[in-house]
Design a protein around this motif. Structure first.
Motif, PDB file in Angstrom:
ATOM      1  N   ILE A   9     -26.263-106.789  19.856  1.00 12.49           N
ATOM      2  CA  ILE A   9     -27.416-106.843  18.616  1.00 12.49           C
ATOM      3  C   ILE A   9     -28.633-105.977  18.648  1.00 12.49           C
ATOM      4  N   ASN A  10     -29.359-106.443  19.504  1.00  6.21           N
ATOM      5  CA  ASN A  10     -31.006-105.835  19.663  1.00  6.21           C
ATOM      6  C   ASN A  10     -31.164-104.123  20.224  1.00  6.21           C
ATOM      7  N   ALA A  11     -30.099-104.143  20.815  1.00  7.51           N
ATOM      8  CA  ALA A  11     -30.171-102.799  20.769  1.00  7.51           C
ATOM      9  C   ALA A  11     -30.123-101.205  19.395  1.00  7.51           C
ATOM     10  N   VAL A  12     -28.975-102.096  18.902  1.00  6.76           N
ATOM     11  CA  VAL A  12     -28.876-101.567  17.093  1.00  6.76           C
ATOM     12  C   VAL A  12     -29.924-101.038  16.509  1.00  6.76           C
ATOM     13  N   ARG A  13     -30.562-103.083  16.848  1.00  6.69           N
ATOM     14  CA  ARG A  13     -31.309-103.078  15.776  1.00  6.69           C
ATOM     15  C   ARG A  13     -32.125-102.121  15.664  1.00  6.69           C
ATOM     16  N   ASN A  14     -32.980-102.258  16.692  1.00  3.03           N
ATOM     17  CA  ASN A  14     -34.115-101.334  17.729  1.00  3.03           C
ATOM     18  C   ASN A  14     -34.270-100.172  16.942  1.00  3.03           C
ATOM     19  N   TYR A  15     -32.706-100.168  17.263  1.00  3.53           N
ATOM     20  CA  TYR A  15     -32.659 -98.425  17.014  1.00  3.53           C
ATOM     21  C   TYR A  15     -32.679 -97.738  15.538  1.00  3.53           C
ATOM     22  N   GLY A  16     -32.407 -99.104  14.760  1.00  2.00           N
ATOM     23  CA  GLY A  16     -32.635 -99.116  13.177  1.00  2.00           C
ATOM     24  C   GLY A  16     -31.293 -98.597  12.840  1.00  2.00           C
ATOM     25  N   GLY A  17     -30.688 -99.320  13.196  1.00  3.66           N
ATOM     26  CA  GLY A  17     -28.581 -99.309  12.429  1.00  3.66           C
ATOM     27  C   GLY A  17     -29.027-100.882  11.480  1.00  3.66           C
ATOM     28  N   ILE A  18     -27.769-100.648  10.889  1.00  5.07           N
ATOM     29  CA  ILE A  18     -27.775-101.572   9.940  1.00  5.07           C
ATOM     30  C   ILE A  18     -26.341-102.722  10.512  1.00  5.07           C
ATOM     31  N   ILE A  19     -26.322-103.628  10.997  1.00  4.70           N
ATOM     32  CA  ILE A  19     -25.087-104.401  11.357  1.00  4.70           C
ATOM     33  C   ILE A  19     -24.262-104.847   9.664  1.00  4.70           C
ATOM     34  N   THR A  20     -23.015-105.250   9.722  1.00  5.24           N
ATOM     35  CA  THR A  20     -22.272-105.820   8.903  1.00  5.24           C
ATOM     36  C   THR A  20     -21.500-107.267  10.170  1.00  5.24           C
ATOM     37  N   PHE A  21     -21.829-108.130  10.067  1.00  2.00           N
ATOM     38  CA  PHE A  21     -20.716-109.015  10.834  1.00  2.00           C
ATOM     39  C   PHE A  21     -19.268-109.248  11.074  1.00  2.00           C
ATOM     40  N   CYS A  22     -18.147-108.853  11.794  1.00  2.00           N
ATOM     41  CA  CYS A  22     -17.551-109.208  10.773  1.00  2.00           C
ATOM     42  C   CYS A  22     -16.803-110.775  12.737  1.00  2.00           C
ATOM     43  N   GLU A  23     -15.285-111.288  11.360  1.00  2.00           N
ATOM     44  CA  GLU A  23     -14.351-111.481  13.264  1.00  2.00           C
ATOM     45  C   GLU A  23     -14.398-110.923  13.967  1.00  2.00           C
ATOM     46  N   PRO A  24     -13.936-111.491  15.424  1.00  2.62           N
ATOM     47  CA  PRO A  24     -14.386-111.297  16.802  1.00  2.62           C
ATOM     48  C   PRO A  24     -12.528-110.153  16.729  1.00  2.62           C
ATOM     49  N   THR A  25     -12.648-109.923  15.505  1.00  2.33           N
ATOM     50  CA  THR A  25     -10.366-108.681  16.398  1.00  2.33           C
ATOM     51  C   THR A  25     -10.285-107.919  16.083  1.00  2.33           C
ATOM     52  N   LEU A  26     -10.135-106.681  16.356  1.00  3.62           N
ATOM     53  CA  LEU A  26      -9.736-105.392  15.665  1.00  3.62           C
ATOM     54  C   LEU A  26      -9.456-105.268  14.625  1.00  3.62           C
ATOM     55  N   LYS A  27      -8.996-106.240  14.240  1.00  2.00           N
ATOM     56  CA  LYS A  27      -8.254-106.563  12.600  1.00  2.00           C
ATOM     57  C   LYS A  27      -9.412-106.675  11.423  1.00  2.00           C
ATOM     58  N   ALA A  28      -9.756-107.083  12.221  1.00  2.00           N
ATOM     59  CA  ALA A  28     -11.191-107.105  11.294  1.00  2.00           C
ATOM     60  C   ALA A  28     -12.546-106.334  11.369  1.00  2.00           C
ATOM     61  N   ILE A  64     -24.882 -87.974   3.390  1.00  2.00           N
ATOM     62  CA  ILE A  64     -26.250 -88.087   2.677  1.00  2.00           C
ATOM     63  C   ILE A  64     -26.002 -89.684   2.653  1.00  2.00           C
ATOM     64  N   ASN A  65     -25.269 -89.864   2.565  1.00  2.00           N
ATOM     65  CA  ASN A  65     -24.409 -91.651   2.142  1.00  2.00           C
ATOM     66  C   ASN A  65     -24.637 -92.616   4.282  1.00  2.00           C
ATOM     67  N   GLY A  66     -24.536 -91.606   4.587  1.00  2.00           N
ATOM     68  CA  GLY A  66     -24.407 -92.179   6.412  1.00  2.00           C
ATOM     69  C   GLY A  66     -23.369 -91.779   7.058  1.00  2.00           C
ATOM     70  N   VAL A  67     -23.697 -92.746   8.176  1.00  3.77           N
ATOM     71  CA  VAL A  67     -22.737 -92.788   8.820  1.00  3.77           C
ATOM     72  C   VAL A  67     -21.895 -94.599   9.019  1.00  3.77           C
ATOM     73  N   ALA A  68     -21.029 -94.436   9.866  1.00  4.92           N
ATOM     74  CA  ALA A  68     -20.187 -96.032   9.755  1.00  4.92           C
ATOM     75  C   ALA A  68     -19.885 -96.237  11.193  1.00  4.92           C
ATOM     76  N   THR A  69     -19.043 -96.558  11.930  1.00  2.18           N
ATOM     77  CA  THR A  69     -18.678 -97.118  12.941  1.00  2.18           C
ATOM     78  C   THR A  69     -18.319 -98.845  13.340  1.00  2.18           C
ATOM     79  N   HIS A  70     -17.309 -99.411  13.932  1.00  2.00           N
ATOM     80  CA  HIS A  70     -17.450-100.770  14.750  1.00  2.00           C
ATOM     81  C   HIS A  70     -17.895-100.891  16.060  1.00  2.00           C
ATOM     82  N   SER A  71     -17.912 -99.866  16.648  1.00  2.00           N
ATOM     83  CA  SER A  71     -18.012 -99.556  17.948  1.00  2.00           C
ATOM     84  C   SER A  71     -19.403-100.455  18.447  1.00  2.00           C
ATOM     85  N   SER A  72     -19.641-100.959  19.232  1.00  5.00           N
ATOM     86  CA  SER A  72     -20.903-101.789  19.245  1.00  5.00           C
ATOM     87  C   SER A  72     -21.981-101.606  20.804  1.00  5.00           C
ATOM     88  N   GLY A  73     -21.357-100.716  21.797  1.00  6.36           N
ATOM     89  CA  GLY A  73     -21.821-100.500  22.875  1.00  6.36           C
ATOM     90  C   GLY A  73     -22.267 -98.991  22.759  1.00  6.36           C
TER      91      GLY A  73
END
Lengths: 256, 256
Positions: free
Chosen positions: B51-70, B12-21
């Motif tokens: 970024i555009n592909a995820v947005r077009n499919y309706g994903g809500i993006i949170t940007f972070c630093e480009p490291t696995l830890k971040a 109900i509160n949605g799903v999340a991931t940090h993959s980007s492809g």
């Protein structure tokens, strides 16, 4: 189909054309399968991707100046020197038959759609598409799509007589040619309508197909998709088949 | 599959991931179909096309630093803030099941091949492929293909234990991840062999698919084709199925 329907005697010295896109590649491949030489006349500024494709399929290339006159004259000379037979890229019934197989496969694979959208240049693919649709599915309407900047088919269709294009200029370089004599009567009889699209929509459509369908198409193939983007057609609730006609594109030089 | 097999309450509160492809796009689309929010954590230098592909499919993006830890920390924070459920891109049985449908469709459409070649990164697609092949066609061998520059699966497979990759660096950016815990046992049991390929062959394979098959693939997808170019496999007289796994590629920045 054109190469294989010639008898052994007429094909023995090979076949020739001055097209440089799909037709040249298909001819080169068909010639190799039938083990006859294939002579392709290409302008010397043809993109490397087309030259490589023709060579990979075994075509023998003669380069000429990049004008229609030089192409035709060089082709005449090649035919005289080699004794080969010219296979016209669209104004040829055997080519039209071959092009018809695309719609046959579309209907076999996906069922008959309510509407088929097809680009039009010389009219080879369009006349084949329209014949196949009429033969395999009476209720399927065929709509041709053409760049507004190269709209000889649109104008000919409206006028009811062949009006050749004058200096057409469009990014859809496969559609610069004017309708063929054998193609026009078939198109008048079996094509429901012709619509035109802007250059901007062609580029937008191309980009959409690349990014979402992951298919490499050339601008000519994007023309029917552009007609949908421009809302030129009443497709509500209808199944629509689109003929994506080729992917001869220089990936180093995309328009977006 | 992963999104639809969760019950209403947990999703109900949605799903999340940090993959980007692919995974992010698939999740965004599945979430939209199920009408739940989808939160995607992406490095702020992610290519615009993703970024555009995820947005077009309706994903809500949170940007972070480009490291696995971040990425991992930001994902934790997003999950805490939103109450969403993490869907891991490969180390997840529901994801593996979903990936298996690709081979099911391949066998349905083209018949069971003698051999299926599949790229391997985290092992989600590979374990799904291997399970589907074992289930639908006992005589089909599954061979995994991996960049030599990111060969943790190859080494783990040979050693019989999980050996995570250390600073892998390959153009096949979808295969930088190391094998997942749930994936490895399936791969050991159902995959026949793993071969590695060079960066040069990956680029050559990518180009070949673009120019001859007209399909836009990302370097990761070219890896199994590269194995054929390198003659790494005895395919003589065999039918071979190849899983082309994705086409997330910046067309302005092709490697050829």
């Amino acid at each position: 189909n054109a190469v294989f329907s010639l008898n052994d005697k007429s094909v023995i010295n090979g076949v020739a054309t001055h097209s440089s896109g799909n037709h040249a590649q298909a001819l080169a491949r068909a010639g190799r399968l039938r083990r006859v030489p294939v002579y392709i006349v290409m302008p010397r500024n043809a993109p490397r991707v087309k030259i490589n494709a023709v060579r990979n399929y075994g075509g023998i290339i003669t380069f000429c100046e990049p004008t229609l006159k030089a192409r035709e004259e060089t082709l005449k000379w090649v035919i005289k020197e080699t004794g080969s037979v010219e296979i016209h890229p669209y104004d040829n019934y055997r080519i039209i038959e071959g092009q018809a197989t695309c719609t046959m496969e579309l209907i076999e694979d996906a069922g008959a759609p309510d509407m088929i959208l097809c680009p039009v240049g010389g009219g080879g693919l369009l006349s084949g598409t329209a014949l196949a649709a009429a033969y395999f599915s009476k209720n399927t309407e065929v709509i041709a799509c053409e760049p507004a900047m190269a709209d000889d088919a649109y104008r000919s269709f409206r006028a009811g007589r062949l009006i050749p294009g004058v200096n057409p200029e469009t990014i859809a370089d496969g559609l610069l040619t004017s309708l063929g004599e054998r193609n026009f009567p078939i198109i008048r009889k079996f094509v429901k309508d012709i619509v035109t699209v802007s250059e901007e929509s062609i580029i937008e459509a191309m980009r959409l197909v690349y990014e979402r369908m992951k298919i490499i198409i050339e601008p000519s193939s994007a023309v029917p998709v552009a007609a949908l983007i421009e809302n030129k057609l009443d497709v509500k609730g209808k199944t629509v088949g689109i003929i994506l006609s080729g992917g001869n594109v220089d990936l180093k030089n995309l328009p977006f």
